[in-house]
Enzyme design. Structure first.
Site, mmCIF file in Angstrom:
data_model
loop_
_atom_site.group_PDB
_atom_site.id
_atom_site.type_symbol
_atom_site.label_atom_id
_atom_site.label_comp_id
_atom_site.label_asym_id
_atom_site.label_seq_id
_atom_site.Cartn_x
_atom_site.Cartn_y
_atom_site.Cartn_z
ATOM 1 N N LYS A 74 2.949 -12.433 -12.822
ATOM 2 C CA LYS A 74 2.723 -12.394 -11.329
ATOM 3 C C LYS A 74 3.310 -12.896 -10.567
ATOM 4 C CE LYS A 74 -0.737 -11.303 -10.354
ATOM 5 N NZ LYS A 74 -1.045 -9.711 -10.571
ATOM 6 N N ARG A 133 8.813 -17.886 -9.327
ATOM 7 C CA ARG A 133 7.836 -17.452 -7.947
ATOM 8 C C ARG A 133 7.776 -18.768 -8.065
ATOM 9 N NH1 ARG A 133 3.390 -13.380 -6.756
ATOM 10 N NH2 ARG A 133 2.426 -13.954 -5.110
ATOM 11 N N HIS A 159 -4.506 -13.033 -1.325
ATOM 12 C CA HIS A 159 -5.701 -14.531 -2.220
ATOM 13 C C HIS A 159 -6.679 -14.281 -1.616
ATOM 14 C CE1 HIS A 159 -1.057 -14.886 -3.325
ATOM 15 N NE2 HIS A 159 -1.085 -13.925 -4.216
#
Ligand SMILES: *[C@@H]1O[C@H](CO)[C@@H](O)[C@H](O)[C@H]1NC(C)=O
Ligand SMILES: *[C@@H]1O[C@H](CO)[C@@H](O)[C@H](O)[C@H]1NC(C)=O
Ligand SMILES: *[C@@H]1O[C@H](CO)[C@@H](O)[C@H](O)[C@H]1NC(C)=O
Ligand SMILES: *[C@@H]1O[C@H](CO)[C@@H](O)[C@H](O)[C@H]1NC(C)=O
Length: 354
Positions: free
Chosen positions: A111, A192, A321
């Protein structure tokens, strides 16, 4: 911004010239090494720059996941007009290049934006990448290096073979195993903000398992005590400094390149420029290759003229999300902060996560 200005400054003319140069270079290497590759190079139209390196993916087999997407793209017979290269003396059906073990790997993180980096870098004519995740250095190591090699796309001498499996970064055995394959392997890690990453990870799992307990519950061993459950995978993966230590036992930091997942979205050309430098290949992927899809909030590759589909990431990429309690997010930020600082210090780059 300088990029944009530079990239856009030229009208159609220099771009066309560049493409021609490309096509020329490409066909040179094609005919020099193997004329059967000409079926790729012979794709019509000026979209060749983008289309050519992706030729073997054309079969786009929806078959088993581990099937290499690297079938020879040669037609049954040699193309009549192709001159036989003097250097190559094949017996039997000529094949374009050879299958080689990867010289570079995208090892993480889940991700983080690894699919985007893979799709962006494989536009480069000097890179050939496996489209699926072979999971060799974690799940399939027992199958041996020959099996692993057999999955790879064929490459010319001048091309880099690449694969990505994001779970390598958090696999304890992976650094040693990769080192054993080749100590010169170049490693790319897309990182990230670990909080955003955890939520994205959770969102993905939730889409497959709708009865998953709430994120807030899974994140803590005891929430009122603020005890974050670092054994939960979604949390654990974000402990980058910790995982990095295992890699640094085998590889010098200079051999590991970190891509900012955030910058990849706001400045894909800049991040990809650094990736190309790291791989030692020409900076051919530039601002001109991307457009920003505002609906998606994601950069996409421009559609090559010869392809039917725009080169945008799938639906699941950049998905919205789930809403998480802001207090929980704050607690997770506090939890990760010291780890992040350690990570910035270790790699010498401030990723500016909150
Ligand atoms: C291919 O060329 C090499 C020298 O370049 C020669 O030694 C070899 O015998 C040739 N093989 C065939 C099958 O012609
Ligand atoms: C290292 O790689 C060789 C093949 O190159 C293999 O025979 C050997 O088992 C590997 N060792 C480890 C520890 O993975
Ligand atoms: C969390 O810790 C508090 C204070 O020690 C305790 O009272 C509570 O039972 C704990 N909750 C859980 C779920 O363990
Ligand atoms: C942008 O993304 C949206 C949502 O995925 C899609 O429907 C649309 O076609 C895309 N637009 C362009 C220009 O790619």
């Amino acid at each position: 911004m300088a990029y944009r200005v530079l990239g856009r400054s030229g009208p159609a003319q220099p771009r066309r010239a560049r493409r021609l140069l490309f096509a020329f270079t490409l066909s040179l290497s094609c005919s020099a090494l193997c004329y059967s590759l000409l079926c790729c190079c012979a794709a019509p139209g000026p979209g060749r720059l983008l289309a050519a390196p992706r030729c073997p993916r054309r079969p786009a087999a929806p078959g088993p996941k581990l099937l290499p997407k690297s079938r020879p793209c040669a037609p049954p017979g040699p193309p009549p007009s192709a001159p036989r290269p003097p250097a190559a003396n094949h017996s039997g059906a000529p094949k374009p290049g050879a299958k080689r073990l990867p010289q570079a790997l995208i090892v993480g993180v889940k991700k983080g934006g690894t699919r985007a980096v893979l799709e962006f870098i494989r536009v480069h004519p000097d890179v050939r990448a496996l489209g699926t995740e072979p999971h060799f250095f974690d799940r399939n190591y027992g199958r041996g290096l020959d099996w692993y090699r057999s999955l790879m796309p064929r490459t010319l001498e001048s091309q880099i073979t690449l694969e990505k499996t994001p779970s390598y970064f958090v696999t304890q055995e992976a650094p040693r195993r990769i080192f054993n394959m080749s100590r010169d392997t170049k490693l790319i890690v897309v990182v990230r903000d670990p909080v955003t990453r955890a939520i994205s990870d959770y969102t993905q799992t939730l889409s497959k398992k709708p009865d998953l307990p709430a994120f807030e519950g899974l994140s803590f061993r005891n929430r009122s005590l603020g005890q974050v459950d670092a054994s939960w995978n979604a949390i654990r993966i974000g402990l980058y400094a910790l995982h990095l230590q295992g890699w640094l036992r085998y590889f010098p930091l200079a051999q590991i390149h970190f891509v900012s997942g955030e910058r990849l979205i706001t400045d894909p050309a800049g991040e990809m420029g650094r990736v190309q430098d790291f791989l030692g290949i020409r900076r051919l992927i530039t601002d001109q290759h991307f457009y920003f899809n505002k609906t998606k909030g994601f950069p996409c590759l421009k559609k090559p003229a010869s392809s039917l589909l725009p080169r945008c990431l799938g639906k699941s990429k950049g998905r919205t999300h789930v809403q998480i309690d802001p207090d929980v997010i704050e607690q997770l930020r506090d939890f990760y902060r010291p780890h992040n600082i350690k990570f910035y210090e270790a790699v010498g780059r401030d990723f500016r996560w909150e």
